[in-house]
Design a protein around this motif. Sequence first.
Motif, PDB file in Angstrom:
ATOM      1  N   LEU A 123     -55.738 -45.156  10.958  1.00  0.00           N
ATOM      2  CA  LEU A 123     -56.865 -45.744  11.671  1.00  0.00           C
ATOM      3  C   LEU A 123     -58.184 -45.486  10.945  1.00  0.00           C
ATOM      4  N   ALA A 124     -58.388 -44.282  10.449  1.00  0.00           N
ATOM      5  CA  ALA A 124     -59.614 -43.968   9.706  1.00  0.00           C
ATOM      6  C   ALA A 124     -59.730 -44.837   8.468  1.00  0.00           C
ATOM      7  N   ASP A 125     -58.633 -45.023   7.748  1.00  0.00           N
ATOM      8  CA  ASP A 125     -58.651 -45.831   6.541  1.00  0.00           C
ATOM      9  C   ASP A 125     -58.887 -47.304   6.867  1.00  0.00           C
ATOM     10  N   VAL A 126     -58.233 -47.800   7.892  1.00  0.00           N
ATOM     11  CA  VAL A 126     -58.378 -49.207   8.262  1.00  0.00           C
ATOM     12  C   VAL A 126     -59.797 -49.507   8.738  1.00  0.00           C
ATOM     13  N   LEU A 127     -60.391 -48.612   9.511  1.00  0.00           N
ATOM     14  CA  LEU A 127     -61.752 -48.842   9.982  1.00  0.00           C
ATOM     15  C   LEU A 127     -62.747 -48.898   8.828  1.00  0.00           C
ATOM     16  N   LEU A 128     -62.506 -48.142   7.788  1.00  0.00           N
ATOM     17  CA  LEU A 128     -63.370 -48.220   6.610  1.00  0.00           C
ATOM     18  C   LEU A 128     -63.064 -49.461   5.769  1.00  0.00           C
ATOM     19  N   ALA A 129     -61.814 -49.850   5.722  1.00  0.00           N
ATOM     20  CA  ALA A 129     -61.396 -50.928   4.835  1.00  0.00           C
ATOM     21  C   ALA A 129     -61.711 -52.317   5.374  1.00  0.00           C
ATOM     22  N   VAL A 130     -61.838 -52.482   6.677  1.00  0.00           N
ATOM     23  CA  VAL A 130     -62.032 -53.827   7.225  1.00  0.00           C
ATOM     24  C   VAL A 130     -63.337 -54.477   6.775  1.00  0.00           C
ATOM     25  N   SER A 131     -64.305 -53.709   6.338  1.00  0.00           N
ATOM     26  CA  SER A 131     -65.566 -54.287   5.891  1.00  0.00           C
ATOM     27  C   SER A 131     -65.518 -54.763   4.439  1.00  0.00           C
ATOM     28  N   GLU A 132     -64.467 -54.453   3.728  1.00  0.00           N
ATOM     29  CA  GLU A 132     -64.350 -54.840   2.326  1.00  0.00           C
ATOM     30  C   GLU A 132     -63.929 -56.300   2.190  1.00  0.00           C
ATOM     31  N   ARG A 133     -64.515 -56.972   1.258  1.00  0.00           N
ATOM     32  CA  ARG A 133     -64.126 -58.352   0.974  1.00  0.00           C
ATOM     33  C   ARG A 133     -62.869 -58.361   0.119  1.00  0.00           C
ATOM     34  N   GLY A 134     -62.083 -59.389   0.305  1.00  0.00           N
ATOM     35  CA  GLY A 134     -60.908 -59.566  -0.535  1.00  0.00           C
ATOM     36  C   GLY A 134     -59.662 -58.848  -0.056  1.00  0.00           C
ATOM     37  N   LEU A 135     -59.762 -58.103   1.026  1.00  0.00           N
ATOM     38  CA  LEU A 135     -58.581 -57.427   1.555  1.00  0.00           C
ATOM     39  C   LEU A 135     -57.760 -58.402   2.378  1.00  0.00           C
ATOM     40  N   VAL A 136     -56.467 -58.268   2.282  1.00  0.00           N
ATOM     41  CA  VAL A 136     -55.562 -59.092   3.068  1.00  0.00           C
ATOM     42  C   VAL A 136     -55.178 -58.289   4.308  1.00  0.00           C
ATOM     43  N   ALA A 137     -55.306 -58.905   5.469  1.00  0.00           N
ATOM     44  CA  ALA A 137     -55.038 -58.203   6.724  1.00  0.00           C
ATOM     45  C   ALA A 137     -53.614 -57.658   6.761  1.00  0.00           C
ATOM     46  N   GLN A 138     -52.673 -58.360   6.173  1.00  0.00           N
ATOM     47  CA  GLN A 138     -51.284 -57.904   6.155  1.00  0.00           C
ATOM     48  C   GLN A 138     -51.140 -56.553   5.458  1.00  0.00           C
ATOM     49  N   ASP A 139     -51.995 -56.276   4.483  1.00  0.00           N
ATOM     50  CA  ASP A 139     -51.930 -55.003   3.755  1.00  0.00           C
ATOM     51  C   ASP A 139     -52.347 -53.819   4.624  1.00  0.00           C
ATOM     52  N   LEU A 140     -53.041 -54.077   5.713  1.00  0.00           N
ATOM     53  CA  LEU A 140     -53.521 -52.995   6.577  1.00  0.00           C
ATOM     54  C   LEU A 140     -52.559 -52.657   7.705  1.00  0.00           C
ATOM     55  N   LEU A 141     -51.493 -53.429   7.861  1.00  0.00           N
ATOM     56  CA  LEU A 141     -50.480 -53.105   8.875  1.00  0.00           C
ATOM     57  C   LEU A 141     -49.776 -51.818   8.473  1.00  0.00           C
ATOM     58  N   PRO A 142     -49.391 -50.981   9.425  1.00  0.00           N
ATOM     59  CA  PRO A 142     -48.870 -49.648   9.096  1.00  0.00           C
ATOM     60  C   PRO A 142     -47.729 -49.641   8.073  1.00  0.00           C
ATOM     61  N   TRP A 143     -46.764 -50.549   8.194  1.00  0.00           N
ATOM     62  CA  TRP A 143     -45.627 -50.532   7.273  1.00  0.00           C
ATOM     63  C   TRP A 143     -46.036 -50.958   5.872  1.00  0.00           C
ATOM     64  N   ASN A 144     -46.978 -51.872   5.727  1.00  0.00           N
ATOM     65  CA  ASN A 144     -47.471 -52.252   4.403  1.00  0.00           C
ATOM     66  C   ASN A 144     -48.428 -51.203   3.859  1.00  0.00           C
ATOM     67  N   TRP A 145     -49.228 -50.624   4.733  1.00  0.00           N
ATOM     68  CA  TRP A 145     -50.174 -49.584   4.323  1.00  0.00           C
ATOM     69  C   TRP A 145     -49.429 -48.423   3.687  1.00  0.00           C
ATOM     70  N   LYS A 146     -48.316 -48.038   4.301  1.00  0.00           N
ATOM     71  CA  LYS A 146     -47.513 -46.932   3.773  1.00  0.00           C
ATOM     72  C   LYS A 146     -46.911 -47.295   2.418  1.00  0.00           C
ATOM     73  N   ARG A 147     -46.410 -48.507   2.287  1.00  0.00           N
ATOM     74  CA  ARG A 147     -45.797 -48.957   1.035  1.00  0.00           C
ATOM     75  C   ARG A 147     -46.831 -49.018  -0.092  1.00  0.00           C
ATOM     76  N   ILE A 148     -48.014 -49.532   0.203  1.00  0.00           N
ATOM     77  CA  ILE A 148     -49.061 -49.676  -0.806  1.00  0.00           C
ATOM     78  C   ILE A 148     -49.615 -48.319  -1.225  1.00  0.00           C
ATOM     79  N   ARG A 149     -49.814 -47.412  -0.267  1.00  0.00           N
ATOM     80  CA  ARG A 149     -50.384 -46.101  -0.577  1.00  0.00           C
ATOM     81  C   ARG A 149     -49.375 -45.147  -1.201  1.00  0.00           C
ATOM     82  N   GLY A 150     -48.103 -45.400  -1.011  1.00  0.00           N
ATOM     83  CA  GLY A 150     -47.088 -44.502  -1.556  1.00  0.00           C
ATOM     84  C   GLY A 150     -46.977 -43.233  -0.730  1.00  0.00           C
ATOM     85  N   PRO A 151     -46.229 -42.263  -1.233  1.00  0.00           N
ATOM     86  CA  PRO A 151     -45.991 -41.042  -0.454  1.00  0.00           C
ATOM     87  C   PRO A 151     -47.247 -40.204  -0.225  1.00  0.00           C
ATOM     88  N   THR A 152     -48.268 -40.374  -1.044  1.00  0.00           N
ATOM     89  CA  THR A 152     -49.480 -39.561  -0.881  1.00  0.00           C
ATOM     90  C   THR A 152     -50.449 -40.170   0.105  1.00  0.00           C
TER      91      THR A 152
END
Length: 78
Positions: free
Chosen positions: A41-70
């Motif tokens: 939630l903290a990351d998504v609230l900061l990221a929503v103001s960025e241009r060029g982000l795809v909303a699908q990338d912010l869904l929890p299952w995609n967020w985890k895949r994109i960020r990796g284990p860290t």
Amino acid sequence: VALMRKNSLFAGHDDAAQRYAELLSLLSSCQLHGVNPEDWLADVLLAVSERGLVAQDLLPWNWKRIRGPTHKPYFDIA
């Protein structure tokens, strides 16, 4: 579940209750996919103001895949 059902009775408006249900659904999805809901939630609230982000990338299952284990956030607040 019963507590949340009772809390949503006092949302004040049908639209507010719908948004509340959507938020709880996303937070529950975080738990199901092994994502810390607070970090997500903290990351998504900061990221929503960025241009060029795809909303699908912010869904929890995609967020985890994109960020990796860290779970490296979009932004480093420190």
